[in-house]
Scaffold this motif. Structure first.
Motif, PDB file in Angstrom:
ATOM      1  N   THR A  33      57.690  55.972 -41.510  1.00  0.00           N
ATOM      2  CA  THR A  33      56.571  55.771 -40.608  1.00  0.00           C
ATOM      3  C   THR A  33      57.009  54.881 -39.453  1.00  0.00           C
ATOM      4  O   THR A  33      57.967  54.105 -39.581  1.00  0.00           O
ATOM      5  CB  THR A  33      55.393  55.096 -41.333  1.00  0.00           C
ATOM      6  OG1 THR A  33      55.798  53.776 -41.724  1.00  0.00           O
ATOM      7  CG2 THR A  33      54.952  55.898 -42.545  1.00  0.00           C
ATOM      8  N   ASP A  58      57.870  67.058 -33.016  1.00  0.00           N
ATOM      9  CA  ASP A  58      56.488  67.372 -33.407  1.00  0.00           C
ATOM     10  C   ASP A  58      55.510  66.715 -32.439  1.00  0.00           C
ATOM     11  O   ASP A  58      55.784  65.687 -31.846  1.00  0.00           O
ATOM     12  CB  ASP A  58      56.192  66.846 -34.822  1.00  0.00           C
ATOM     13  CG  ASP A  58      56.976  67.581 -35.893  1.00  0.00           C
ATOM     14  OD1 ASP A  58      57.606  68.606 -35.570  1.00  0.00           O
ATOM     15  OD2 ASP A  58      56.981  67.114 -37.041  1.00  0.00           O
ATOM     16  N   GLY A  59      54.343  67.302 -32.360  1.00  0.00           N
ATOM     17  CA  GLY A  59      53.298  66.736 -31.513  1.00  0.00           C
ATOM     18  C   GLY A  59      52.407  65.742 -32.244  1.00  0.00           C
ATOM     19  O   GLY A  59      51.365  65.340 -31.731  1.00  0.00           O
ATOM     20  N   THR A  60      52.805  65.308 -33.425  1.00  0.00           N
ATOM     21  CA  THR A  60      51.976  64.399 -34.208  1.00  0.00           C
ATOM     22  C   THR A  60      52.026  62.982 -33.629  1.00  0.00           C
ATOM     23  O   THR A  60      53.006  62.607 -32.975  1.00  0.00           O
ATOM     24  CB  THR A  60      52.457  64.350 -35.670  1.00  0.00           C
ATOM     25  OG1 THR A  60      53.791  63.823 -35.698  1.00  0.00           O
ATOM     26  CG2 THR A  60      52.442  65.738 -36.297  1.00  0.00           C
ATOM     27  N   PRO A  61      50.999  62.187 -33.884  1.00  0.00           N
ATOM     28  CA  PRO A  61      51.016  60.794 -33.405  1.00  0.00           C
ATOM     29  C   PRO A  61      52.203  59.995 -33.959  1.00  0.00           C
ATOM     30  O   PRO A  61      52.801  59.203 -33.240  1.00  0.00           O
ATOM     31  CB  PRO A  61      49.687  60.220 -33.906  1.00  0.00           C
ATOM     32  CG  PRO A  61      48.794  61.402 -34.071  1.00  0.00           C
ATOM     33  CD  PRO A  61      49.691  62.539 -34.478  1.00  0.00           C
ATOM     34  N   ASP A  62      52.552  60.219 -35.232  1.00  0.00           N
ATOM     35  CA  ASP A  62      53.689  59.506 -35.807  1.00  0.00           C
ATOM     36  C   ASP A  62      54.987  59.843 -35.083  1.00  0.00           C
ATOM     37  O   ASP A  62      55.793  58.960 -34.787  1.00  0.00           O
ATOM     38  CB  ASP A  62      53.838  59.811 -37.300  1.00  0.00           C
ATOM     39  CG  ASP A  62      53.035  58.854 -38.165  1.00  0.00           C
ATOM     40  OD1 ASP A  62      52.325  57.987 -37.614  1.00  0.00           O
ATOM     41  OD2 ASP A  62      53.120  58.971 -39.402  1.00  0.00           O
ATOM     42  N   SER A  64      55.338  60.920 -32.067  1.00  0.00           N
ATOM     43  CA  SER A  64      55.262  60.333 -30.724  1.00  0.00           C
ATOM     44  C   SER A  64      55.595  58.848 -30.747  1.00  0.00           C
ATOM     45  O   SER A  64      56.335  58.338 -29.897  1.00  0.00           O
ATOM     46  CB  SER A  64      53.855  60.557 -30.157  1.00  0.00           C
ATOM     47  OG  SER A  64      53.733  59.946 -28.905  1.00  0.00           O
ATOM     48  N   GLU A  65      55.075  58.134 -31.731  1.00  0.00           N
ATOM     49  CA  GLU A  65      55.343  56.697 -31.835  1.00  0.00           C
ATOM     50  C   GLU A  65      56.795  56.427 -32.234  1.00  0.00           C
ATOM     51  O   GLU A  65      57.416  55.492 -31.736  1.00  0.00           O
ATOM     52  CB  GLU A  65      54.381  56.037 -32.824  1.00  0.00           C
ATOM     53  CG  GLU A  65      54.422  54.528 -32.716  1.00  0.00           C
ATOM     54  CD  GLU A  65      53.295  53.840 -33.456  1.00  0.00           C
ATOM     55  OE1 GLU A  65      53.339  52.604 -33.518  1.00  0.00           O
ATOM     56  OE2 GLU A  65      52.387  54.518 -33.969  1.00  0.00           O
ATOM     57  N   ARG A  67      59.326  58.302 -31.419  1.00  0.00           N
ATOM     58  CA  ARG A  67      60.091  58.530 -30.184  1.00  0.00           C
ATOM     59  C   ARG A  67      60.003  57.311 -29.278  1.00  0.00           C
ATOM     60  O   ARG A  67      61.011  56.868 -28.713  1.00  0.00           O
ATOM     61  CB  ARG A  67      59.576  59.765 -29.443  1.00  0.00           C
ATOM     62  CG  ARG A  67      59.972  61.067 -30.063  1.00  0.00           C
ATOM     63  CD  ARG A  67      59.686  62.247 -29.138  1.00  0.00           C
ATOM     64  NE  ARG A  67      58.319  62.312 -28.651  1.00  0.00           N
ATOM     65  CZ  ARG A  67      57.342  62.968 -29.264  1.00  0.00           C
ATOM     66  NH1 ARG A  67      57.572  63.608 -30.406  1.00  0.00           N
ATOM     67  NH2 ARG A  67      56.134  63.004 -28.746  1.00  0.00           N
ATOM     68  N   ARG A  82      53.020  45.557 -30.654  1.00  0.00           N
ATOM     69  CA  ARG A  82      51.922  46.037 -31.488  1.00  0.00           C
ATOM     70  C   ARG A  82      50.859  44.957 -31.583  1.00  0.00           C
ATOM     71  O   ARG A  82      51.157  43.760 -31.505  1.00  0.00           O
ATOM     72  CB  ARG A  82      52.414  46.371 -32.905  1.00  0.00           C
ATOM     73  CG  ARG A  82      53.440  47.472 -32.966  1.00  0.00           C
ATOM     74  CD  ARG A  82      52.837  48.823 -32.584  1.00  0.00           C
ATOM     75  NE  ARG A  82      53.795  49.895 -32.626  1.00  0.00           N
ATOM     76  CZ  ARG A  82      54.534  50.299 -31.597  1.00  0.00           C
ATOM     77  NH1 ARG A  82      54.450  49.677 -30.443  1.00  0.00           N
ATOM     78  NH2 ARG A  82      55.351  51.328 -31.706  1.00  0.00           N
TER      79      ARG A  82
END
Length: 199
Positions: A33, A58-62, A64-65, A67, A82
């Protein structure tokens, strides 16, 4: 960053397994994660060895974060930020995510991340090659000797290596921008090794 890419069974995971045996504090994973990544890098440092990196597309929020963390970790002084709960409110906290990383995957990486990587194209061994049958840990003492030798080298010459960032003459004069950023450290170290008598 290193990016091992190629078809299935071309040795990408094996390359990460080899790096695991010689790098300082390897962090080996194929799934983590974003919170685990930035906390681990901040608290213990080390070298991230990320397999199946095609998931970063992937286009998932995870994804993206992840990356975003990898993009931040490319240069020293670009921490991940954060908000953390502190009682009834939130406070901003920075996490140092800078460090060496090796990624392995079948597919290409997102363009911004790929531009920060030295790409290593992997190919399957031929049908008569003995390489796929070799055991990685057939001689554990060899890995220990190699890792210890690298550690001794770093202890003896680390201060000199840190100054190699000033050495622009190791690169061709036409090299600039991101290419210069990626290749200058390796070429400067190679030039130093050559000048030091390494064969």
């Amino acid at each position: 960053y290193l990016h091992f890419t190629g078809p299935p069974a071309s040795g990408k995971t094996r390359a990460l397994e080899m790096l695991k045996r010689v790098v300082f504090r390897p962090i080996v994973t194929s799934s983590l994660t974003p919170a685990c990544l930035f906390r681990t890098l901040d608290e213990q440092g080390g070298v991230l060895l990320l397999d199946e990196a095609e998931r970063l597309r992937d286009g998932t929020p995870d994804a993206s974060e992840l990356r975003a963390i990898l993009l931040s970790g490319y240069k020293r002084g670009s921490p991940a930020r954060r908000l953390e709960r502190c009682g009834d409110t939130f406070v901003q906290r920075t996490f140092d995510v800078f460090g060496l990383k090796a990624l392995a995957g079948i597919a290409s990486l997102p363009e911004a991340l790929a531009s920060r990587c030295i790409r290593l194209s992997m190919f399957r061994a031929g049908p008569d090659s003995p390489k796929p049958r070799r055991r990685l840990d057939a001689d554990p003492a060899l890995w220990s000797k190699l890792r210890d030798g690298l550690h001794v080298l770093a202890l003896e010459h680390g201060p000199i290596w840190l100054r190699l960032v000033e050495r622009a003459d190791a690169c061709p004069p036409t090299m600039s921008g991101r290419d210069f950023e990626r290749w200058q450290p390796i070429l400067a170290l190679a030039a130093w090794l050559d000048e030091s008598g390494a064969k």
